[in-house]
Design a protein around this motif. Structure first.
Motif, PDB file in Angstrom:
ATOM      1  N   MET A   1      -1.983   8.255   0.667  1.00 32.27           N
ATOM      2  CA  MET A   1      -1.397   6.930   0.656  1.00 32.27           C
ATOM      3  C   MET A   1      -2.510   5.899   0.537  1.00 32.27           C
ATOM      4  N   SER A   2      -2.313   4.901  -0.305  1.00 31.76           N
ATOM      5  CA  SER A   2      -3.308   3.859  -0.494  1.00 31.76           C
ATOM      6  C   SER A   2      -3.331   2.921   0.695  1.00 31.76           C
ATOM      7  N   ARG A   3      -4.412   2.248   0.845  1.00 33.85           N
ATOM      8  CA  ARG A   3      -4.558   1.274   1.917  1.00 33.85           C
ATOM      9  C   ARG A   3      -5.234   0.039   1.355  1.00 33.85           C
ATOM     10  N   CYS A   4      -4.953  -1.086   1.927  1.00 35.61           N
ATOM     11  CA  CYS A   4      -5.537  -2.341   1.490  1.00 35.61           C
ATOM     12  C   CYS A   4      -6.543  -2.781   2.539  1.00 35.61           C
ATOM     13  N   LEU A   5      -7.778  -2.858   2.154  1.00 38.75           N
ATOM     14  CA  LEU A   5      -8.840  -3.259   3.069  1.00 38.75           C
ATOM     15  C   LEU A   5      -9.687  -4.336   2.415  1.00 38.75           C
ATOM     16  N   CYS A   6     -10.250  -5.190   3.209  1.00 39.99           N
ATOM     17  CA  CYS A   6     -11.179  -6.193   2.700  1.00 39.99           C
ATOM     18  C   CYS A   6     -12.577  -5.596   2.759  1.00 39.99           C
ATOM     19  N   GLU A  11     -18.045  -2.095  -2.201  1.00 43.33           N
ATOM     20  CA  GLU A  11     -17.846  -1.160  -1.104  1.00 43.33           C
ATOM     21  C   GLU A  11     -16.414  -0.641  -1.022  1.00 43.33           C
ATOM     22  N   ALA A  12     -15.547  -1.035  -1.922  1.00 44.70           N
ATOM     23  CA  ALA A  12     -14.175  -0.540  -1.919  1.00 44.70           C
ATOM     24  C   ALA A  12     -14.157   0.875  -2.474  1.00 44.70           C
ATOM     25  N   GLY A  13     -13.290   1.695  -1.915  1.00 45.23           N
ATOM     26  CA  GLY A  13     -13.146   3.056  -2.399  1.00 45.23           C
ATOM     27  C   GLY A  13     -12.035   3.165  -3.428  1.00 45.23           C
ATOM     28  N   GLY A  14     -11.858   4.339  -3.978  1.00 44.58           N
ATOM     29  CA  GLY A  14     -10.837   4.569  -4.993  1.00 44.58           C
ATOM     30  C   GLY A  14      -9.416   4.461  -4.482  1.00 44.58           C
ATOM     31  N   ARG A  15      -9.228   4.495  -3.165  1.00 49.44           N
ATOM     32  CA  ARG A  15      -7.886   4.390  -2.588  1.00 49.44           C
ATOM     33  C   ARG A  15      -7.578   2.975  -2.114  1.00 49.44           C
ATOM     34  N   ASP A  16      -8.495   2.033  -2.294  1.00 58.69           N
ATOM     35  CA  ASP A  16      -8.308   0.648  -1.863  1.00 58.69           C
ATOM     36  C   ASP A  16      -7.881  -0.200  -3.060  1.00 58.69           C
ATOM     37  N   TRP A  17      -7.199  -1.292  -2.788  1.00 63.48           N
ATOM     38  CA  TRP A  17      -6.871  -2.229  -3.850  1.00 63.48           C
ATOM     39  C   TRP A  17      -7.142  -3.637  -3.365  1.00 63.48           C
ATOM     40  N   ARG A  18      -7.304  -4.522  -4.324  1.00 61.88           N
ATOM     41  CA  ARG A  18      -7.628  -5.910  -4.054  1.00 61.88           C
ATOM     42  C   ARG A  18      -6.379  -6.759  -4.207  1.00 61.88           C
ATOM     43  N   HIS A  39       1.062  -4.327  -5.621  1.00 63.02           N
ATOM     44  CA  HIS A  39       0.247  -3.564  -6.552  1.00 63.02           C
ATOM     45  C   HIS A  39       1.065  -2.652  -7.453  1.00 63.02           C
ATOM     46  N   ASP A  40       2.260  -2.280  -7.017  1.00 60.82           N
ATOM     47  CA  ASP A  40       3.082  -1.375  -7.807  1.00 60.82           C
ATOM     48  C   ASP A  40       4.356  -2.030  -8.349  1.00 60.82           C
ATOM     49  N   ARG A  42       6.968  -3.173  -6.798  1.00 54.32           N
ATOM     50  CA  ARG A  42       8.237  -2.831  -6.149  1.00 54.32           C
ATOM     51  C   ARG A  42       8.929  -4.021  -5.504  1.00 54.32           C
ATOM     52  N   ALA A  43       8.186  -5.110  -5.224  1.00 57.98           N
ATOM     53  CA  ALA A  43       8.817  -6.306  -4.650  1.00 57.98           C
ATOM     54  C   ALA A  43       9.381  -7.145  -5.790  1.00 57.98           C
ATOM     55  N   ARG A  44      10.664  -7.458  -5.705  1.00 53.34           N
ATOM     56  CA  ARG A  44      11.334  -8.194  -6.777  1.00 53.34           C
ATOM     57  C   ARG A  44      11.191  -9.701  -6.657  1.00 53.34           C
ATOM     58  N   ASN A  45      10.656 -10.163  -5.542  1.00 55.17           N
ATOM     59  CA  ASN A  45      10.461 -11.597  -5.339  1.00 55.17           C
ATOM     60  C   ASN A  45       9.444 -11.787  -4.210  1.00 55.17           C
ATOM     61  N   LEU A  46       9.077 -13.037  -3.950  1.00 51.73           N
ATOM     62  CA  LEU A  46       8.045 -13.299  -2.941  1.00 51.73           C
ATOM     63  C   LEU A  46       8.497 -12.930  -1.538  1.00 51.73           C
ATOM     64  N   MET A  47       9.765 -13.117  -1.228  1.00 51.75           N
ATOM     65  CA  MET A  47      10.271 -12.748   0.090  1.00 51.75           C
ATOM     66  C   MET A  47      10.061 -11.250   0.330  1.00 51.75           C
ATOM     67  N   GLU A  48      10.455 -10.429  -0.632  1.00 50.89           N
ATOM     68  CA  GLU A  48      10.245  -8.988  -0.497  1.00 50.89           C
ATOM     69  C   GLU A  48       8.759  -8.652  -0.418  1.00 50.89           C
ATOM     70  N   ALA A  49       7.931  -9.343  -1.173  1.00 44.16           N
ATOM     71  CA  ALA A  49       6.497  -9.070  -1.156  1.00 44.16           C
ATOM     72  C   ALA A  49       5.927  -9.280   0.242  1.00 44.16           C
ATOM     73  N   VAL A  50       6.318 -10.349   0.892  1.00 42.37           N
ATOM     74  CA  VAL A  50       5.837 -10.604   2.250  1.00 42.37           C
ATOM     75  C   VAL A  50       6.345  -9.515   3.189  1.00 42.37           C
ATOM     76  N   LEU A  51       7.623  -9.179   3.084  1.00 40.74           N
ATOM     77  CA  LEU A  51       8.229  -8.212   4.005  1.00 40.74           C
ATOM     78  C   LEU A  51       7.756  -6.773   3.776  1.00 40.74           C
ATOM     79  N   TRP A  52       7.228  -6.446   2.593  1.00 45.02           N
ATOM     80  CA  TRP A  52       6.727  -5.104   2.312  1.00 45.02           C
ATOM     81  C   TRP A  52       5.300  -4.913   2.793  1.00 45.02           C
ATOM     82  N   HIS A  53       4.625  -5.987   3.221  1.00 43.52           N
ATOM     83  CA  HIS A  53       3.223  -5.867   3.609  1.00 43.52           C
ATOM     84  C   HIS A  53       3.043  -5.104   4.913  1.00 43.52           C
ATOM     85  N   GLY A  54       1.966  -4.395   4.995  1.00 43.16           N
ATOM     86  CA  GLY A  54       1.591  -3.655   6.199  1.00 43.16           C
ATOM     87  C   GLY A  54       0.088  -3.713   6.348  1.00 43.16           C
TER      88      GLY A  54
END
Length: 82
Positions: A1-6, A11-18, A39-40, A42-54
């Motif tokens: 599973m990918s992860r989002c890191l700053c 220094e980002a790895g192949g499993r990280d995204w910006r 990144h993929d 899957r969020a159809r609008n900004l509301m979903e984008a915020v709610l899909w974040h982890g």
């Protein structure tokens, strides 16, 4: 599973995204002809984008979830103004 890191540059790895900057996010549909986010797409609008974040954004998402529907609407309208 990918992860989002700053990470500092290079220094980002192949499993990280910006996460791109939010400036211009309100023009995505007009310019790109779609309103799919994350990144993929899957969020159809900004509301979903915020709610899909982890991950690192989990706390911000939890604060957003606790807002009233009117307050959420105002946050989304703000994002659309960028």
């Amino acid at each position: 599973m990918s992860r989002c890191l700053c990470h500092p540059d290079f220094e980002a790895g192949g499993r990280d995204w910006r996460t791109p900057p939010l400036w211009g996010i309100g023009l995505v549909e007009r310019i790109n002809g779609h309103s799919f986010f994350l990144h993929d797409g899957r969020a159809r609008n900004l509301m979903e984008a915020v709610l899909w974040h982890g991950g690192e954004a989990r706390l911000a998402r939890q604060h957003f979830e606790r807002l009233s529907s009117d307050e959420r609407w105002h946050v989304v309208r703000f994002l659309e103004s960028l």
